[in-house]
Scaffold this active site. Structure first.
Site, PDB file in Angstrom:
ATOM      1  N   ASP A 244       4.640   7.006  -1.207  1.00 51.68           N
ATOM      2  CA  ASP A 244       3.616   5.975  -1.006  1.00 51.68           C
ATOM      3  C   ASP A 244       2.335   6.350  -1.739  1.00 51.68           C
ATOM      4  O   ASP A 244       1.422   6.916  -1.141  1.00 51.68           O
ATOM      5  CB  ASP A 244       3.357   5.841   0.488  1.00 51.68           C
ATOM      6  CG  ASP A 244       2.460   4.687   0.844  1.00 51.68           C
ATOM      7  OD1 ASP A 244       2.245   3.812  -0.008  1.00 51.68           O
ATOM      8  OD2 ASP A 244       1.944   4.668   1.984  1.00 51.68           O
TER       9      ASP A 244
ATOM     10  N   HIS B 231      -1.205   1.416  -5.826  1.00 46.33           N
ATOM     11  CA  HIS B 231      -2.435   2.064  -5.354  1.00 46.33           C
ATOM     12  C   HIS B 231      -2.328   3.576  -5.487  1.00 46.33           C
ATOM     13  O   HIS B 231      -1.277   4.169  -5.244  1.00 46.33           O
ATOM     14  CB  HIS B 231      -2.762   1.666  -3.913  1.00 46.33           C
ATOM     15  CG  HIS B 231      -1.765   2.124  -2.888  1.00 46.33           C
ATOM     16  ND1 HIS B 231      -1.824   3.367  -2.285  1.00 46.33           N
ATOM     17  CD2 HIS B 231      -0.694   1.498  -2.332  1.00 46.33           C
ATOM     18  CE1 HIS B 231      -0.837   3.480  -1.414  1.00 46.33           C
ATOM     19  NE2 HIS B 231      -0.130   2.369  -1.417  1.00 46.33           N
TER      20      HIS B 231
ATOM     21  N   ASP C 173      -4.571   5.726  -3.902  1.00 50.46           N
ATOM     22  CA  ASP C 173      -5.028   6.439  -2.707  1.00 50.46           C
ATOM     23  C   ASP C 173      -3.861   6.725  -1.775  1.00 50.46           C
ATOM     24  O   ASP C 173      -2.859   5.996  -1.751  1.00 50.46           O
ATOM     25  CB  ASP C 173      -6.122   5.647  -1.984  1.00 50.46           C
ATOM     26  CG  ASP C 173      -5.671   4.267  -1.510  1.00 50.46           C
ATOM     27  OD1 ASP C 173      -4.947   3.582  -2.273  1.00 50.46           O
ATOM     28  OD2 ASP C 173      -6.029   3.869  -0.386  1.00 50.46           O
TER      29      ASP C 173
ATOM     30  N   GLU D   4       5.550  -0.558  -4.669  1.00 51.88           N
ATOM     31  CA  GLU D   4       5.626   0.113  -3.371  1.00 51.88           C
ATOM     32  C   GLU D   4       7.090   0.497  -3.090  1.00 51.88           C
ATOM     33  O   GLU D   4       8.025  -0.126  -3.603  1.00 51.88           O
ATOM     34  CB  GLU D   4       5.133  -0.820  -2.269  1.00 51.88           C
ATOM     35  CG  GLU D   4       3.646  -1.089  -2.265  1.00 51.88           C
ATOM     36  CD  GLU D   4       2.862  -0.081  -1.435  1.00 51.88           C
ATOM     37  OE1 GLU D   4       3.463   0.936  -1.011  1.00 51.88           O
ATOM     38  OE2 GLU D   4       1.665  -0.316  -1.218  1.00 51.88           O
TER      39      GLU D   4
ATOM     40  N   GLU E 192      -6.219   0.849  -0.926  1.00 49.21           N
ATOM     41  CA  GLU E 192      -5.168   0.070  -0.258  1.00 49.21           C
ATOM     42  C   GLU E 192      -4.935   0.546   1.159  1.00 49.21           C
ATOM     43  O   GLU E 192      -4.674  -0.256   2.062  1.00 49.21           O
ATOM     44  CB  GLU E 192      -3.865   0.151  -1.064  1.00 49.21           C
ATOM     45  CG  GLU E 192      -2.767  -0.796  -0.582  1.00 49.21           C
ATOM     46  CD  GLU E 192      -1.866  -0.237   0.512  1.00 49.21           C
ATOM     47  OE1 GLU E 192      -1.074  -1.003   1.090  1.00 49.21           O
ATOM     48  OE2 GLU E 192      -1.954   0.980   0.799  1.00 49.21           O
ATOM     49  N   GLU E 193      -5.020   1.863   1.366  1.00 47.47           N
ATOM     50  CA  GLU E 193      -4.687   2.422   2.673  1.00 47.47           C
ATOM     51  C   GLU E 193      -5.745   2.127   3.737  1.00 47.47           C
ATOM     52  O   GLU E 193      -5.552   2.462   4.899  1.00 47.47           O
ATOM     53  CB  GLU E 193      -4.478   3.937   2.557  1.00 47.47           C
ATOM     54  CG  GLU E 193      -3.274   4.347   1.707  1.00 47.47           C
ATOM     55  CD  GLU E 193      -1.941   4.023   2.352  1.00 47.47           C
ATOM     56  OE1 GLU E 193      -1.944   3.430   3.454  1.00 47.47           O
ATOM     57  OE2 GLU E 193      -0.897   4.363   1.764  1.00 47.47           O
TER      58      GLU E 193
END
Length: 435
Positions: free
Chosen positions: A142, A111, A113, A200, A176-177
């Site tokens: 992240d 991801h 974001d 991740e 995703e967040e």
């Protein structure tokens, strides 16, 4: 047979180029708008355009697609669906690099974001400052480190003249967040592969599962009254302290967590599932007994506990019944049963150790990182939907997960480069190579 060492040596000799890619990603702020950070920092579209151009230069065919809540309405009761999320200038990126057609395909996903910038940084959050082995910036761990590593791994393979038999597919997603609607949309578009690597941060350990996460709120009603005066029986209109009743319930959850320490465990998870209380909101005035208290909690669940929609409905019912049963032990609560309000249900996933990819992947990684362990991911990631559609998936990437969402988030260059090699090793072993 392909000489992997040639690829690894190329990565070492081009490590600064790999780091430059990571730094470029950090320097494009891509805060998820859910966090209401400055609009100038919400550049998910810009980072996807950057990645699109980069992988096109490697030979990928690409397309940008935009999640749409209305088009995804059939998934309204499924994981990741958020009816109020909008995606203007927030596209998913999909790319495919065709192999010779003789091997298995792999999805490399992550991801773009990131969470809000936050405070108390001693390094600039978007300048990608480097201090020794450490590269600082929001998203460095992240998970822009993982995205940069997976893309540069493919570049290394290609630059060394290796011809892959299977297709490599890249999917970088938004949102995703704040729930995972980006990955839901990616899977709803019908993109598939024979295996998936979700990059991740895992400190270069290998995670074949992640837990599901529930956020909930227990609302406890009381009865207001002057706090300095003698209380009458509540049946005669006397005050009932909602804080006291909330504490009563909390004591019982200590017992539940002890039970879960035994019953909600997994061989690959370092800790059991628990119900953890994170927020307490109660009362109106210092001189009045609280007439209401709200207990906000985080509860985790295992892949084997998923309901028919792939979510935590079974565990929700378990917690609701527990609260109801506790209420039956107290006269006030029995007549005023606390309400359980659900805030979020983030799904989970698991890849069986009987899957071929489990063994191919673990062997490929340990060729580069011999000390890498197989250990489950306690937090939620976008693994569930890949597993839901039958794609065996592993979580693996550079960076210490404890750095996620913190001020001075940073990643070690040395670990980042090791991740590039390990991912390259995986891609070559899984997809196969043609001389």
């Amino acid at each position: 047979m392909v000489d992997k060492n040639k690829v690894f040596q190329w990565v070492d000799s081009h490590s600064e180029e790999a780091v430059d890619l990571l730094k470029d990603l950090i320097r494009i702020p891509s805060v998820n708008p859910y966090f209401k950070d400055e609009v100038r920092l919400q550049k998910e579209g810009r980072i996807q355009e950057y990645l699109k151009n980069y992988i096109e230069q490697l030979g990928f065919e690409t397309e940008l697609t935009y999640p749409d809540a209305q088009k995804l309405i059939q998934y309204k009761d499924k994981a990741g669906y958020m009816a109020d999320h909008t995606f203007a200038d927030r596209p998913n990126l999909y790319g495919v690099l065709k192999g010779t057609g003789k091997g298995k395909s792999i999805f490399l996903s992550g991801h773009t974001d990131v969470v809000a910038t936050g405070t108390k940084w001693t390094h600039s959050p978007y300048e990608a400052e480097q201090d020794g082995d450490c590269i600082y910036g929001r998203g460095s761990v992240d998970m822009k480190g993982g995205i940069a590593a997976m893309i540069f791994a493919v570049k290394a393979i290609l630059e060394c003249g290796v011809h892959l038999a299977g297709d490599v597919k890249i999917g970088t997603v938004v949102d995703e967040e704040s729930g995972g609607m980006g990955t839901l949309a990616l899977m709803a578009e019908g993109y598939r592969a024979d295996a998936c690597l979700l990059t991740e941060p895992t400190s270069l350990n290998m995670a074949p599962l992640c837990r599901g996460i529930l956020w909930g709120k227990i609302i406890v009603e009381g009865q207001a009254g002057h706090i300095e005066l003698q209380r009458q029986d509540w049946r005669k209109g006397g005050a009932v302290d909602a804080i006291d009743k909330a504490a009563y319930i909390l004591d019982y959850f200590d017992q539940l967590n002890k039970e879960w320490e035994v019953t909600k465990v997994h061989k690959y998870l370092p800790i059991p599932c628990q119900v953890k209380f994170a927020q307490f909101d109660a009362g109106e005035y210092p001189t009045t007994f609280a007439n209401r208290a709200e207990l906000t909690f985080d509860a985790q669940y295992l892949p084997k506990e998923k309901d028919v929609d792939g979510l935590g409905g079974n565990v929700k019912k378990e917690i609701e019944k527990f609260v109801f049963d506790v209420a039956q032990t107290d006269p006030w609560l029995k007549e005023n049963v606390p309400e359980v309000e659900w805030i979020l249900d983030a799904d989970c996933g698991e890849t069986s150790d009987k899957e071929e990819f489990f063994h191919v992947f673990s062997n490929a990684v340990r060729q580069v990182v011999p000390a890498s362990q197989i250990i489950g991911n306690p937090a939620h990631v976008d693994m569930g939907w890949f597993c839901n559609v039958g794609i065996p998936t592993f979580i693996f990437g550079p960076g210490n997960p404890m750095q996620c969402h913190q001020a001075d988030e940073h990643i070690a260059k040395s670990e980042f480069i090791e991740a590039v090699k390990a991912i390259a090793s995986t891609v070559m072993d899984w997809c196969g190579t043609d001389e």
